[in-house]
Design an enzyme around this catalytic site. Structure first.
Site, PDB file in Angstrom:
ATOM      1  N   HIS A  83       3.477   6.191  -5.042  1.00  0.00           N
ATOM      2  CA  HIS A  83       3.183   6.540  -6.362  1.00  0.00           C
ATOM      3  C   HIS A  83       2.376   7.683  -6.764  1.00  0.00           C
ATOM      4  O   HIS A  83       2.641   8.691  -7.656  1.00  0.00           O
ATOM      5  CB  HIS A  83       2.568   5.162  -7.200  1.00  0.00           C
ATOM      6  CG  HIS A  83       2.702   5.235  -8.626  1.00  0.00           C
ATOM      7  ND1 HIS A  83       2.106   4.176  -9.333  1.00  0.00           N
ATOM      8  CD2 HIS A  83       3.134   6.111  -9.497  1.00  0.00           C
ATOM      9  CE1 HIS A  83       1.859   4.449 -10.707  1.00  0.00           C
ATOM     10  NE2 HIS A  83       2.721   5.751 -10.728  1.00  0.00           N
ATOM     11  N   GLU A  90       0.825  -1.189   0.140  1.00  0.00           N
ATOM     12  CA  GLU A  90       0.040   0.092   0.076  1.00  0.00           C
ATOM     13  C   GLU A  90       0.804   1.288   0.147  1.00  0.00           C
ATOM     14  O   GLU A  90       0.343   2.346  -0.559  1.00  0.00           O
ATOM     15  CB  GLU A  90      -0.810  -0.037   1.107  1.00  0.00           C
ATOM     16  CG  GLU A  90      -1.937  -1.185   1.139  1.00  0.00           C
ATOM     17  CD  GLU A  90      -3.011  -1.163  -0.044  1.00  0.00           C
ATOM     18  OE1 GLU A  90      -2.849  -0.140  -0.723  1.00  0.00           O
ATOM     19  OE2 GLU A  90      -3.414  -2.391  -0.448  1.00  0.00           O
TER      20      GLU A  90
END
Length: 598
Positions: A394, A388
């Site tokens: 990202h 996660e």
């Protein structure tokens, strides 16, 4: 069993800080009213988007409305997820959903109007520096233009939309509500009803009789309904072919790939390259047979753990520390952002009464991402944290480096960053481990991920490709044909070490993903791209890290395939899959050595 703590009993440092999104309910209400008012302003642009000045102002207004709607939606839902039983946030979540639908309706005129422009006019806008923030949007609209129909035809297709949902809805009802499985004896000899949820638990049983009985009960139940289930899957394939022909695509596969602008070779390369490397899977299955001390390996022996449960007690504090050490190769900047996430209220850590299950990373542009966990002190939860945080960073890098419109990366790219973190963490744990039993436990954990995420999903992808091609050629997808294709694929993928039980021919009937056609290949390509990145980062160091960070910063500013290619992973070639397979080979060799040394 001790009861779960109430939300207010969870220490603040283990709760996410949603105040970073909205300070309080008043702030949310105020922004909600602002969006409602802004939506009224859209009407002034309708019918005027042929004027570049008006178009630019309309795009800018659309961005403001979309961003604020997203913020309202994310906040309301994350509050709701803290305690699903709380009626206040259930109502707020519903209110945000309704607003989201209203915004979609209010902005629905934009795309058709832009597409009514000539190709020359669109090209001029794409080349215009004034439209630089909207360049990718316009390129995407122009690319889709040949597949967009007239206004009245599109309106007709929109009405067909509800009918198109039918195969998936019918399958879900049969699969989740109507199918009743028999009872079987569990490990303790008690009669227990077989359910979807218990099936994998039974297959993980050390008692082979329990595994076999669960397997036979599962597939004999599906076999009783094979005509209905084949008709349902056939209807879904027919729907896909209808849309692909109406929208002027050469095939249903190409229509599906077109959404992310993925060349057909990505799909076919995946299947062809996995075929070449099937002997590696055969080797792993041979090893599984050896470790389980079986004369014959059956389909129901694939999920039983190879190593007696190796208990790895890992607290959340230890998990954070280990993940940080495992991600060291990504460099100081990445680790500093990770530490900020740990310290600054990005993460909701523990389960509480009413909290949504599972784990995810989410957020809205303009504030840091958030991560929901339900942490248990075990290996799986530590990998979930790494996974996660891959998504979260990202999103963080994309948001920091892209405009709102270009920040949201595609599903094709989404699993790369999360899986890469898992690959680096696994490499670190394997190198650090001095206990052979622990090492074998970790190796089998990772090898099974390759088996289920790369090989199994590719087999599913090949099944989808075959059945669509047969239907496109006018063949009827009878239950017999579906069973035959599926059984043959299982024989091909599992090889000589495996006794492929006839009952597995019905497995196609229980895979929900076959109703989200041509989706499963993304699991395999994402995993392969991540393994390829991990290999490059561990082999090359800094230059590979910089390329990878370039990927993280790209959002959707270009097509997914180009973003990966620039970062050093060209999914239009077999190379990334070959690199992933070389990692799998190393795992098997290490396992073989440990088994021989026993």
């Amino acid at each position: 069993m001790s009861s779960l703590p109430k939300r207010h009993e969870i220490p603040k440092e283990h709760q996410w800080r949603l105040e970073d999104l909205f300070e309080n309910q008043e702030a949310w209400d105020k922004e909600y009213e602002e969006v409602k008012a802004k939506m009224q302003e859209l009407a002034q642009y309708q019918g005027k988007l042929h004027d570049p000045k008006m178009l630019k102002m309309c795009f800018a207004l659309e961005d403001v409305i979309s961003l604020h709607t997203e913020r309202l939606y994310v906040y309301a839902n994350m509050r709701h997820h803290e305690n699903m039983a709380d009626p206040t946030y259930q109502a707020l979540s519903d209110k945000a959903k309704k607003l989201s639908v209203e915004v979609s309706e209010a902005t629905s005129f934009i795309t058709p109007e832009v597409l009514s422009l000539s190709d020359e006019a669109l090209d001029a806008l794409i080349a215009d520096p004034e439209f630089a923030p909207y360049k990718q949007t316009l390129k995407e609209m122009k690319r889709q233009k040949p597949h967009v129909l007239s206004k009245s035809e599109e309106a007709l297709l929109a009405q067909v939309g509800n009918i198109a949902q039918a195969p998936s809805t019918i399958f879900a009802m049969i699969n989740n509500a109507d199918l009743k499985f028999p009872t079987i004896k569990n490990d303790k000899g008690e009669e227990v009803e077989l359910t979807h949820g218990r099936y994998i638990q039974f297959l993980e049983s050390r008692n082979r009789e329990v595994r076999k009985n669960a397997f036979d009960a599962m597939y004999s139940t599906y076999a009783k309904h094979k005509n209905t289930l084949a008709a349902t899957l056939n209807a879904n394939v027919t729907k896909n072919i209808f849309y692909s022909r109406v929208r002027k695509f050469p095939s249903a596969l190409e229509m599906s790939l077109s959404h992310d602008n993925i060349p057909k070779e990505v799909y076919t390369n995946l299947i062809d390259t996995i075929h070449e490397h099937l002997p590696l899977l055969y080797r792993y299955l041979e090893l599984r047979k050896q470790l389980l001390k079986l004369d014959e390996l059956h389909m129901y022996d694939l999920f039983v753990p190879l190593v007696e449960e190796f208990d790895m007690e890992i607290t959340y504090e230890e998990a954070k520390q280990t993940v940080k050490e495992g991600l060291q190769p990504l460099g100081e900047e990445y680790l500093n952002i990770l530490q900020e996430a740990f310290d600054q209220g990005w993460i909701d850590v523990y389960e509480n009464e009413g909290k949504r299950s599972g784990a995810y990373s989410w957020g809205a542009y303009g504030t840091h991402p958030y991560v929901l966990l339900n942490h248990k002190d075990n290996l799986n939860s530590m990998f979930t944290l790494a996974h996660e945080m891959g998504h979260a960073l990202h999103s963080y890098y994309s948001d920091q480096n892209q405009t709102y419109r270009n920040a949201q990366y595609t599903i094709f790219l989404a699993e790369v960053a999360s899986t890469l973190n898992e690959a680096l963490l696994m490499d670190y744990l394997l190198n650090k481990s001095t206990d052979d039993k622990e090492k074998l436990y970790l190796l089998t954990y990772y090898a099974d991920q390759f088996r289920t995420t790369v090989f199994r999903q590719t087999m599913f992808a090949e099944f989808e490709k075959i059945i669509h091609e047969k239907a496109e050629a006018g063949e009827s997808l009878t239950p017999q044909l579906l069973c035959e294709i599926y059984y043959d694929l299982n024989k091909k993928y599992h090889g000589p070490a495996m006794t492929v039980d006839q009952a597995i021919e019905m497995e196609w009937a229980r895979i929900p993903h076959f109703y989200s056609s041509f989706y499963v290949y993304k699991y395999a390509t994402g995993f392969a791209a991540a393994a390829s990145f991990a290999k490059q980062i561990l082999d090359e160091g800094e230059p590979a890290v910089e390329r990878y960070k370039g990927f993280l910063k790209s959002g959707c500013s270009d097509y997914s395939i180009n973003i990966l290619k620039r970062a050093g992973v060209d999914m239009s070639t077999p190379e990334p899959i070959q690199q992933a397979m070389s990692v799998f080979q190393e795992l098997i060799e290490e396992m073989e050595q440990l088994v021989q040394a026993k």
